[in-house]
Design a protein around this motif. Structure first.
Motif, PDB file in Angstrom:
ATOM      1  N   SER A  69      -0.013  -1.223   0.272  1.00  0.00           N
ATOM      2  CA  SER A  69       0.178   0.221  -0.091  1.00  0.00           C
ATOM      3  C   SER A  69       0.816   1.268  -0.035  1.00  0.00           C
ATOM      4  O   SER A  69       0.706   2.626  -0.705  1.00  0.00           O
ATOM      5  CB  SER A  69      -0.961  -0.060   1.168  1.00  0.00           C
ATOM      6  OG  SER A  69       0.144   0.182   2.273  1.00  0.00           O
ATOM      7  N   ARG A  70       2.189   1.213   0.280  1.00  0.00           N
ATOM      8  CA  ARG A  70       3.059   2.161   0.520  1.00  0.00           C
ATOM      9  C   ARG A  70       4.677   1.896   0.505  1.00  0.00           C
ATOM     10  O   ARG A  70       4.477   0.551   0.193  1.00  0.00           O
ATOM     11  CB  ARG A  70       3.167   2.994   1.899  1.00  0.00           C
ATOM     12  CG  ARG A  70       1.455   3.533   2.184  1.00  0.00           C
ATOM     13  CD  ARG A  70       1.783   4.286   3.275  1.00  0.00           C
ATOM     14  NE  ARG A  70       2.550   3.909   4.785  1.00  0.00           N
ATOM     15  CZ  ARG A  70       2.594   4.559   5.546  1.00  0.00           C
ATOM     16  NH1 ARG A  70       2.487   5.977   5.423  1.00  0.00           N
ATOM     17  NH2 ARG A  70       3.273   3.937   6.979  1.00  0.00           N
ATOM     18  N   ALA A  92       7.503   6.809 -10.401  1.00  0.00           N
ATOM     19  CA  ALA A  92       6.661   6.623 -10.837  1.00  0.00           C
ATOM     20  C   ALA A  92       6.024   5.190 -10.689  1.00  0.00           C
ATOM     21  O   ALA A  92       7.191   3.629 -11.241  1.00  0.00           O
ATOM     22  CB  ALA A  92       6.956   7.270 -12.375  1.00  0.00           C
ATOM     23  N   ALA A  93       5.144   4.486 -10.831  1.00  0.00           N
ATOM     24  CA  ALA A  93       4.068   3.271 -10.777  1.00  0.00           C
ATOM     25  C   ALA A  93       4.383   2.161 -11.695  1.00  0.00           C
ATOM     26  O   ALA A  93       4.899   1.174 -11.778  1.00  0.00           O
ATOM     27  CB  ALA A  93       3.045   3.260 -10.243  1.00  0.00           C
ATOM     28  N   PRO A 124       1.811   7.004  -0.231  1.00  0.00           N
ATOM     29  CA  PRO A 124       1.040   5.918  -0.285  1.00  0.00           C
ATOM     30  C   PRO A 124       1.077   5.618  -1.492  1.00  0.00           C
ATOM     31  O   PRO A 124       0.314   6.474  -2.322  1.00  0.00           O
ATOM     32  CB  PRO A 124       0.055   6.600  -0.047  1.00  0.00           C
ATOM     33  CG  PRO A 124       0.422   8.510   0.101  1.00  0.00           C
ATOM     34  CD  PRO A 124       1.478   8.406  -0.040  1.00  0.00           C
ATOM     35  N   LEU A 125       2.229   5.179  -2.186  1.00  0.00           N
ATOM     36  CA  LEU A 125       1.750   4.898  -3.840  1.00  0.00           C
ATOM     37  C   LEU A 125       1.674   3.490  -3.784  1.00  0.00           C
ATOM     38  O   LEU A 125       2.445   2.383  -4.004  1.00  0.00           O
ATOM     39  CB  LEU A 125       3.073   5.014  -5.196  1.00  0.00           C
ATOM     40  CG  LEU A 125       3.418   4.906  -6.056  1.00  0.00           C
ATOM     41  CD1 LEU A 125       2.294   5.749  -7.047  1.00  0.00           C
ATOM     42  CD2 LEU A 125       3.872   4.992  -6.794  1.00  0.00           C
ATOM     43  N   ILE A 184      14.342  -0.333  -1.928  1.00  0.00           N
ATOM     44  CA  ILE A 184      12.753  -0.287  -2.199  1.00  0.00           C
ATOM     45  C   ILE A 184      11.749  -1.271  -0.609  1.00  0.00           C
ATOM     46  O   ILE A 184      12.485  -1.935  -1.290  1.00  0.00           O
ATOM     47  CB  ILE A 184      12.641  -0.272  -3.792  1.00  0.00           C
ATOM     48  CG1 ILE A 184      12.984   0.960  -4.439  1.00  0.00           C
ATOM     49  CG2 ILE A 184      10.952   0.250  -3.062  1.00  0.00           C
ATOM     50  CD1 ILE A 184      12.841   0.473  -6.121  1.00  0.00           C
ATOM     51  N   ASP A 185      11.474  -0.636   0.423  1.00  0.00           N
ATOM     52  CA  ASP A 185      10.485  -1.125   0.851  1.00  0.00           C
ATOM     53  C   ASP A 185       9.306  -1.039   0.390  1.00  0.00           C
ATOM     54  O   ASP A 185       8.813  -0.136   0.026  1.00  0.00           O
ATOM     55  CB  ASP A 185      11.277  -0.654   2.127  1.00  0.00           C
ATOM     56  CG  ASP A 185      12.620  -0.776   2.436  1.00  0.00           C
ATOM     57  OD1 ASP A 185      13.477  -2.144   2.417  1.00  0.00           O
ATOM     58  OD2 ASP A 185      12.797  -0.003   3.605  1.00  0.00           O
ATOM     59  N   VAL A 186       8.276  -1.689   0.814  1.00  0.00           N
ATOM     60  CA  VAL A 186       6.863  -1.808   0.772  1.00  0.00           C
ATOM     61  C   VAL A 186       5.631  -2.124   2.396  1.00  0.00           C
ATOM     62  O   VAL A 186       6.839  -3.010   2.701  1.00  0.00           O
ATOM     63  CB  VAL A 186       6.490  -2.350  -0.882  1.00  0.00           C
ATOM     64  CG1 VAL A 186       7.112  -2.656  -1.524  1.00  0.00           C
ATOM     65  CG2 VAL A 186       6.734  -4.403  -0.069  1.00  0.00           C
TER      66      VAL A 186
END
Length: 309
Positions: A69-70, A92-93, A124-125, A184-186
């Protein structure tokens, strides 16, 4: 209150209690490019990067293992000898999307001290498993490039000026090395976890098809993502277990690249061939080949540190 109403109220209380007790999402490492020091021009392989950037934007693609979610992005000045000023950064997603700005303590830029790294504020991407995102970093000042990841196996772009929020870069040149971006962490469900693979060129992806995500770790990531498990590639081509190679030894970087990663639950170690094959070659002419006992001690050290966690 009749019996049916009492049962209904009890059930609703139980459900609300269960919801309140549900484990919260947590941060999980989903992608990594282990930092390396930039080597001198007399080394066998070219760095494939300029000596410095100034008033330029660097954009690179990264395929995360697990979505969430983020997310948050880690930029590294691990081997820099001076403060690194990030003018702005974005993500950018999807390719062609308008990038969203990243913030650092609420600010668009950040100064990273030598030997340090910085995480962006959570953004919040929403992302999906195995999604490729594009990270852009704008460097306004004259910035010597001292921290990078050589074997990116992915085309990255260097463009003039501040283009970190442009969907498509103008007048960009390409490289296959990575700069500054190290992780990159999610934010993923509580059951999600990471497997970190620490290795050499076999893991890093040397000779894998460019821009095709064909490293063996990519295939493992595709298999494990449906199980809520991220595969994080901590390979460095030319890496060694006991001594520094084209990066610090696995023993030196094990804490940073494995144990310090959020959500890590397992580690795969696939390293050592360069310890055996480099001595006596152009890579390490004066070094002696390590003994079996020395290699055993190196592997035991990693295992003991992993078991302690």
């Amino acid at each position: 209150m009749n019996r049916l109403s009492q049962l209904t109220a009890t059930a609703l209380l139980a459900l609300s209690g269960a919801a309140a007790a549900s484990p919260a999402p947590h941060w999980v490492a989903s992608w990594q490019a282990s930092p390396q020091p930039v080597w001198a021009s007399d080394f066998l392989f070219p760095t494939r990067i300029p000596g410095q950037l100034q008033d330029q934007t660097f954009r690179q693609s990264a395929r995360i293992s697990l979505g969430g979610s983020r997310l948050r992005v880690r930029l590294s000045n691990a081997y820099g000898t001076q403060p690194l000023r990030i003018g702005a950064a974005s993500i950018a997603a999807h390719t062609g999307d308008t990038p969203q700005p990243l913030r650092f303590d609420g600010q668009p830029g950040v100064v990273i001290a030598p030997g340090q790294d910085r995480l962006s504020d959570p953004l919040p991407l929403p992302t999906a498993d195995r999604q490729a995102v594009q990270v852009s970093v704008y460097l306004p000042d004259r910035t010597p490039l001292q921290t990078f990841h050589w074997e990116g196996r992915q085309t990255s772009w260097i463009a003039p000026g501040d283009q970190h929020q442009r969907p498509a870069l103008r007048d960009a040149s390409s490289t296959t090395a990575r700069l500054l971006l190290s992780a990159i962490d999610v934010e993923a469900p509580a059951i999600a976890r990471s497997v970190v693979v620490i290795g050499d060129s076999i893991t890093d992806g040397a000779t894998a098809s460019l821009d095709q995500d064909q490293r063996w770790t990519d295939h493992l990531a595709a298999r494990l993502a449906p199980e809520g498990v991220a595969v994080v590639n901590a390979g460095i081509s030319g890496g060694r277990l006991l001594r520094d190679g084209m990066g610090e030894s696995a023993r030196k970087r094990f804490q940073r690249d494995v144990l310090d990663q959020p959500g890590v639950a397992s580690v795969i170690v696939l390293i050592g061939i360069n310890d055996i094959s480099w001595p006596g070659t152009a890579f390490a002419r004066t070094l002696a080949r390590p003994s079996l006992a020395e290699l055993h001690a190196g592997y035991r050290d990693l295992a003991q540190r992993a078991h302690a966690r």
